[in-house]
Design a protein around this motif. Structure first.
Motif, short mmCIF file in Angstrom:
data_model
loop_
_atom_site.label_atom_id
_atom_site.label_comp_id
_atom_site.label_asym_id
_atom_site.label_seq_id
_atom_site.Cartn_x
_atom_site.Cartn_y
_atom_site.Cartn_z
N HIS A 1 -0.88 1.60 -3.99
CA HIS A 1 0.75 1.65 -3.88
C HIS A 1 1.04 1.19 -2.61
O HIS A 1 0.45 1.67 -1.76
CB HIS A 1 0.79 3.70 -3.68
N ILE B 1 0.32 8.60 3.71
CA ILE B 1 1.73 7.74 3.50
C ILE B 1 2.85 7.78 4.68
O ILE B 1 2.87 8.58 5.67
CB ILE B 1 2.78 8.60 2.57
N TYR B 2 3.47 7.13 4.86
CA TYR B 2 3.79 6.25 6.12
C TYR B 2 4.92 7.26 6.62
O TYR B 2 5.66 7.65 7.07
CB TYR B 2 4.80 5.00 6.01
N ALA C 1 3.25 2.75 -0.48
CA ALA C 1 3.74 4.04 0.87
C ALA C 1 2.60 4.57 0.95
O ALA C 1 3.20 5.27 1.68
CB ALA C 1 4.53 4.95 -0.41
N VAL C 2 1.33 4.30 0.49
CA VAL C 2 0.19 4.54 0.74
C VAL C 2 -0.77 4.01 2.26
O VAL C 2 -0.18 2.34 1.51
CB VAL C 2 -1.10 4.85 -0.17
N THR D 1 4.69 10.36 9.28
CA THR D 1 3.33 10.11 8.78
C THR D 1 2.94 11.92 8.23
O THR D 1 2.94 12.25 8.67
CB THR D 1 1.80 9.40 8.99
N GLY E 1 8.00 12.42 -0.03
CA GLY E 1 6.11 12.18 -0.08
C GLY E 1 6.90 12.70 -1.55
O GLY E 1 5.77 12.61 -2.71
N THR F 1 6.60 9.31 -4.00
CA THR F 1 5.56 8.92 -3.90
C THR F 1 4.37 9.28 -4.74
O THR F 1 3.49 9.16 -5.85
CB THR F 1 5.13 8.63 -2.47
#
Length: 847
Positions: free
Chosen positions: A739, A768-769, A741-742, A710, A774, A777
């Protein structure tokens, strides 16, 4: 009288008293009788020489002294024989065989002697130390055992000295035989022929030719007439002809299959080179196999007379030379098929050179057979002279025509350079001129030898060149997925880069084999006997002694093979461990890589130890090697050892692992490989950075993925003045939360970071995961923000905030300073009657 008697009596009494007193005094002063002398030390026992010698001979299965004495006597006899003049080649070969026999026996003796000496020496060292000088001497069985072992060791050391002397003399006598052979060979070559240009030499040549032909015909006819079963011989000749026809058909089909190319353009060089060796073999087999079959079959039916054997041998050799040369030129120059040509040349040059070389081979084959036939039938020497001189001159003219043929290189790609051909022109020109000069000056033997070497040695070198090209072609084919072997390797999961790395050692190994096999053939042509060549190669591969050290190239090569096999076995075990044990166990990738790398280190180390043991290296000597390494470490290998130890720490402690995103030494990238000395990091630009392992242990390292993947992303957003900041904040949070991915925990948040002349500056923070996503995203979030602002009517500045000139920036700073000063002078509750609503009047810039 009385007086006289009285005087005599007194004198006798006095004498008697003196005698008794002296005796008493002597008894008092004389030393006491000496004590019996101490016993002299017993002499050291003598060794049982006869018993020790008998025991040593029984252990060796032979009389040591008698055997060595026999060798020395044989060496003396051979040395005396070699001093005689006029020795013939068969006599020299007989002497050499005797010397080689002695060498073999001495080597076998040495193999038994060395362990025996080490064993006896070990027993002597294990005996208790000798008593000191003031101690009682050693006696009994211990003294006798010491004497026997000492004599035994001395006896074996004497035999070892004799063996060393024998080896030295054997080598010396073999060198003497080689010198004699070389002198005889040289004297025969440089022997001029008298009467080369005499009319008497040439006027009877036609008659002599008829006589020689009749003798040859009579020799063959008598052999045929004396044959017991002529029908069987005819059947064998027919079988050889049928074998030739069948192999020719198979050769034609095989060549067509190898030289088939259905794709566009010319075949790549690796395809041409890798198939060249196979094409040459297919072109030679139809002639080679029937000849070998015919010779052995006829000889099995009935013994072949010596003269017929020589004729068959000469004819077979001539035919094979012609066939081999034809196969070489047809493969290298490929007349009519330029797409398979291996040397840059025009079609005209290829056809011309091929024809000239074939004519050269025909001339050589014919003259070689005629020369052998005339010697067998004892034809007059003028007949030999009559065809040798023109044949040598014709060979020189053909070679001259070949040298004067321009290749006129084509502009095609992928063919090897012909620079080496230009370099060969100078020595070939020199040899050609030497053939002409020696032939015209009467040195026919030298002229014929040069012509023969030019053709035969040139053919051997051409074969070597083709095989070297074949090795390059095989290596290139390994790294090309379009080839058969390259496609097969690709199915095994081996990547392109690794195939290219493997292709280099494979090419070098194949070239080494080719060169090792070519040297004996060339030495044979230059007058070296086959027995000497075999002996040299035997010593090279199976051991030769330097002092007391046995060196064996075969053992070294075998050790290398063992190490390579052990290395690949370790790699296979690594792969099996990773796929069958570690991965099903659910271990993470970094931990699996650490275990796999450690197992690989142990496997390679075990393979190295096994290889050293197989090569005969005493592992106890590793202490010496370790001492040498310690000295080297003290002089400059500290960093190497430090990086190695740090690499082990990285594998054990795992502060970083393969796949981690790290920042070290100003470089940021993903860890791809942890090696012995360094760690490979791949940056976002796909550049590989090699960082010493010590930098990860002794320096500051930022590991973005040590615990998890993360990360937090930050997106700056600017909106124009007049926008509702709370609404902007809600929109940004809504975009982030929607989103996928958040992360929902920690939640995203928004800060109003600053405001400028023409914009309000916000920052959106979101977790984010996967940090590897990054960039994508952030791009998706920015696009969503634009769409949300456009939908809600929120405007963003039409450009970046301008950078103010220095004078305007100074006005801003002065206005802000005045405002802060005015606010700081006011006390709580003070009111000067002026409006104070918290607003600041800023100067107008650019008006």
């Amino acid at each position: 009288m009385a007086l006289r008697h009285w005087i005599v009596a007194v004198f006798l009494a006095t004498a008697l008293a003196l005698t008794n007193g002296g005796a008493m005094a002597q008894g008092a002063d004389a030393p006491k009788p000496a004590a019996p002398a101490a016993a002299a030390p017993a002499p050291a026992p003598e060794a049982n020489k006869a018993e020790v010698i008998k025991r040593a001979n029984d252990a060796f299965g032979a009389d040591i002294a008698g055997t060595t004495a026999k060798w020395l006597k044989t060496l003396d006899d051979i040395e005396n024989q070699l001093r005689k003049p006029g020795l013939r080649y068969p006599e020299l070969d007989g002497f050499r065989d005797q010397l080689l026999k002695i060498r073999v026996e001495a080597d076998e003796f040495w193999k038994k002697l060395e362990p025996a000496i080490r064993a006896i020496d070990e027993q002597v060292r294990n005996l208790p130390p000798l008593p000191a000088a003031d101690q009682p001497p050693e006696t009994g069985e211990a003294a006798q055992l010491r004497a026997d072992l000492t004599f035994h060791l001395s006896h074996l050391n004497s035999a070892r000295a004799t063996l060393d002397h024998t080896h030295s003399r054997v080598n010396q006598e073999i060198n003497s035989i080689q010198d004699i052979r070389r002198k005889n060979f040289t004297s025969n070559l440089f022997q001029p022929v008298q009467g080369v240009w005499s009319a008497q030499t040439w006027e009877n040549v036609p008659a002599y030719a008829n006589i020689a032909a009749e003798r040859v015909e009579r020799t063959i006819g008598s052999w045929w007439d004396d044959s017991d079963d002529q029908s069987e011989l005819l059947y064998l000749f027919g079988t050889a002809a049928a074998l030739f026809a069948g192999l020719s058909l198979l050769s034609w089909r095989g060549i067509r299959r190898l030289r088939t190319w259905t794709e566009e353009g010319e075949p790549p060089f690796w395809r041409r080179a890798s198939t060249a060796a196979g094409v040459i073999v297919l072109r030679i087999l139809p002639a080679c196999v029937p000849l070998v079959f015919l010779y052995h079959a006829v000889n099995s039916v009935q013994p072949i007379p010596e003269k017929i054997q020589w004729l068959l041998y000469s004819a077979s050799r001539s035919i094979l030379v012609i066939v081999v040369v034809n196969a070489l030129i047809a493969t290298v120059f490929a007349p009519g098929r330029p797409q398979w040509r291996l040397i840059r040349a025009t079609e005209g040059a290829a056809v011309r050179i091929s024809g000239l070389m074939l004519a050269l081979a025909l001339v050589y084959g014919a003259t070689t057979f005629i020369y052998t036939a005339t010697r067998l039938v004892q034809a007059p020497f003028s007949l030999t002279l009559a065809f040798t001189l023109p044949a040598n001159l014709l060979v020189a003219l053909l070679v001259t025509a070949i040298l004067k043929t321009p290749l006129r290189d084509k502009t095609s790609e992928g063919l090897p350079s012909t620079t080496w051909l230009n370099l060969l022109r100078v020595p070939v020109w020199i040899i050609t001129v030497a053939i002409i000069v020696t032939a015209l000056s009467g040195y026919l033997a030298l002229s014929r030898f040069l012509a023969q070497q030019l053709i035969v040695t040139g053919s051997i070198l051409a074969v070597v060149y083709i095989l070297l090209l074949w090795a390059d072609g095989v290596a290139q084919g390994i790294s090309d997925e379009n080839s058969a072997i390259g496609g097969w390797i690709k199915t095994l999961g081996v990547d392109q880069k690794r195939c290219e790395r493997f292709s280099v050692p494979i090419s070098l190994f194949l070239k080494f084999i080719v060169l090792i096999g070519a040297v004996p053939l060339i030495l044979l042509q230059w007058g070296y006997p086959w027995a000497d060549i075999v002996e040299w190669y035997y010593q090279l591969f199976f051991g030769f002694r330097i002092g007391n050290t046995q060196v064996s190239l075969a053992a070294i090569l075998a050790a290398i093979v063992v190490f390579v096999l052990g290395y690949f076995a370790a790699r296979l075990f690594q792969s099996w461990l990773d796929t069958q044990v570690l991965k099903p166990a659910g271990l993470s990738g970094g931990l699996r890589d650490s275990i796999r790398t450690g197992v690989g280190y142990m496997g390679v180390g075990a393979a190295a130890l096994i290889a050293l043991s197989y090569a005969g290296f005493n592992l106890s000597n590793l202490a010496i090697v370790a001492g040498a390494f310690s000295v080297g470490i003290g002089f400059g290998l500290q960093s190497v050892v430090s990086n190695f130890v740090c690499g082990l720490i990285l594998l054990a402690e795992r502060p970083i692992k393969v796949g981690d995103l790290v920042t070290v030494g100003g470089e940021e990238g993903t860890v791809r490989k942890i090696s012995v000395r360094s760690t490979e990091i791949e940056t976002s630009d796909r550049a590989s950075v090699l960082v010493p392992n010590s930098s990860f242990i002794t320096g500051n390292v930022k590991n973005w993925t040590l615990r998890n993947n993360t990360t937090r992303v930050m997106i700056p957003v600017s909106v124009v003045h007049g926008s509702d900041p709370r609404k902007v904040k809600d929109l940004l949070l809504g975009v982030a939360r929607s989103h996928v991915a958040v992360m929902t925990s920690p939640e995203p948040f928004v800060s109003l970071d600053d405001f400028t002349v023409d914009a309000l500056q916000f920052k959106l923070f979101a977790y984010i995961y996967d940090l590897n996503k990054g960039t994508g995203t952030k791009t998706e979030l920015r696009m969503a923000i634009i769409e949300a602002f456009r939908k809600e009517g929120i405007q963003m500045p039409q450009g970046a905030s301008p950078t103010l000139p220095s004078d305007e920036a100074e006005l801003w700073r002065e206005a802000v300073s005045q405002y802060l000063a005015s606010r700081g002078d006011k006390k709580d509750g003070d009111d000067d009657g002026a409006p104070n609503d918290g607003r600041i009047v800023l100067p107008r810039i650019g008006s």
